[in-house]
Design a protein around this motif. Structure first.
Motif, short mmCIF file in Angstrom:
data_model
loop_
_atom_site.label_atom_id
_atom_site.label_comp_id
_atom_site.label_asym_id
_atom_site.label_seq_id
_atom_site.Cartn_x
_atom_site.Cartn_y
_atom_site.Cartn_z
N TYR A 37 0.83 -1.21 0.00
CA TYR A 37 0.00 0.00 0.00
C TYR A 37 0.86 1.26 0.00
N GLU A 38 1.89 1.28 0.84
CA GLU A 38 2.75 2.47 0.94
C GLU A 38 3.47 2.72 -0.39
N LEU A 39 3.92 1.67 -1.03
CA LEU A 39 4.56 1.81 -2.35
C LEU A 39 3.57 2.42 -3.35
N GLY A 40 2.33 1.92 -3.31
CA GLY A 40 1.31 2.43 -4.22
C GLY A 40 1.06 3.92 -4.01
N GLU A 55 3.86 9.82 -14.19
CA GLU A 55 4.41 8.71 -14.97
C GLU A 55 4.30 7.36 -14.27
N THR A 56 3.99 7.35 -12.97
CA THR A 56 3.89 6.07 -12.24
C THR A 56 2.51 5.86 -11.62
N VAL A 57 1.52 6.68 -12.03
CA VAL A 57 0.18 6.55 -11.46
C VAL A 57 -0.39 5.16 -11.70
N GLY A 58 -0.23 4.65 -12.89
CA GLY A 58 -0.78 3.32 -13.21
C GLY A 58 -0.19 2.24 -12.34
N LYS A 59 1.11 2.29 -12.14
CA LYS A 59 1.77 1.29 -11.30
C LYS A 59 1.33 1.45 -9.85
N GLY A 60 1.19 2.69 -9.42
CA GLY A 60 0.73 2.94 -8.06
C GLY A 60 -0.66 2.38 -7.82
N ARG A 61 -1.55 2.58 -8.78
CA ARG A 61 -2.90 2.04 -8.66
C ARG A 61 -2.87 0.51 -8.61
N SER A 62 -1.99 -0.10 -9.39
CA SER A 62 -1.88 -1.56 -9.37
C SER A 62 -1.45 -2.07 -8.00
#
Length: 279
Positions: free
Chosen positions: A226-229, A237-244
């Protein structure tokens, strides 16, 4: 002449103001106000307990373990709400102050005071107290316990930079394999409070990889994901990865401590994302 009811309302209003001061990091001012309110509420036990609770928390934030210990000990002895929880806070603060024999005795009492079997907080307190009792607590492990509670209750962000640095130094000295993942989760949270996102990501990744301590600290992995997200959501540029990562934390783990609490935080993070980037 003010009635007892009038005085009670006044005391609650005063305490609410003092709590606000603590939230905005005027910790020393808040502590002084809570001590004044505690003295004024000499005939109002409920208000005294509110003040003692806030004094205990403000003292933990300031790493003033002796004052925190005294406040939580009174709550353990006087409050009807959760003597088990207050006993655990008493023990970790007492041990963090250096009184390890006293802390060991309190940890033995936590199980005896465990009454609400379905309460996550009391379940957590019992497990942590039993583990510390069996390990023969050290001052560093008790400070780890204090930092863990501050993290879980989202109070680390109220700590000053100097106090966070002290926490960092204590955590760096801990080498017990059973608390490695928890150590890195807390280090990541401290780096995040400092704005050191690169170090925070590295620490959260180490926490997420910890296999040895997963059975002992079951919440560490989903919380680290969760914290990484949350960190990755902050950059376009990393929103998609964060949501994943957030969805992974929500869907891939179950049965860990404070699961409902994390799901609320995930929901909030995903809701804020939808406001920025309509789905």
């Amino acid at each position: 002449m003010a009635t007892v009811c009038d005085r009670l309302v006044e005391h609650y209003q005063v305490c609410s103001l003092y709590r606000l001061q603590a939230v905005i990091c005027h910790i020393n001012s808040a502590l002084a106000c809570f001590h004044d309110a505690l003295e004024l509420a000499s005939d109002q036990r409920e208000i005294q307990h509110v003040c003692l609770y806030e004094i205990g928390w403000c003292s933990m934030i300031e790493l003033n373990f002796e004052d925190a210990f005294r406040s939580f000990e009174r709550l353990k002895n006087e409050s009807r709400w959760s003597q088990c929880y207050y006993a655990y806070l008493t023990g970790v603060c007492q041990g963090a102050s250096g009184d390890l024999d006293g802390a060991s005795g309190v940890f033995k009492d936590v199980q005896k005071l465990f009454k609400r079997k379905n309460n996550q907080i009391e379940q957590f307190a019992v497990k942590r107290a039993e583990r510390l009792r069996k390990m023969s607590p050290t001052r560093e492990l008790c400070i780890l316990g204090v930092i863990e509670v501050l993290y879980l209750w989202k109070a680390l962000q109220n700590c000053s930079s100097s106090k966070l640095q002290i926490m960092n130094q204590v955590l760096q000295t801990l080498n017990d394999p059973s608390c490695r993942g928890l150590k890195h989760l807390l280090l990541g949270a401290i780096h995040k409070c400092h704005g050191n996102m690169r170090d925070a990501i590295q620490s959260f990744q180490l926490a997420a990889r910890d296999e040895h301590g997963r059975q002992i600290n079951s919440y560490v992995l989903p919380y680290a994901v969760y914290e990484l997200g949350c960190i990755l959501l902050a950059k376009p540029e990393t929103v998609g990865k964060g949501r994943s990562f957030l969805l992974q934390a929500k869907e891939d783990f179950t049965g860990y401590d404070f699961e409902n609490r994390l799901h609320v935080r995930i929901h909030s993070a995903l809701a804020s994302l939808k406001e920025v980037v309509p789905q």
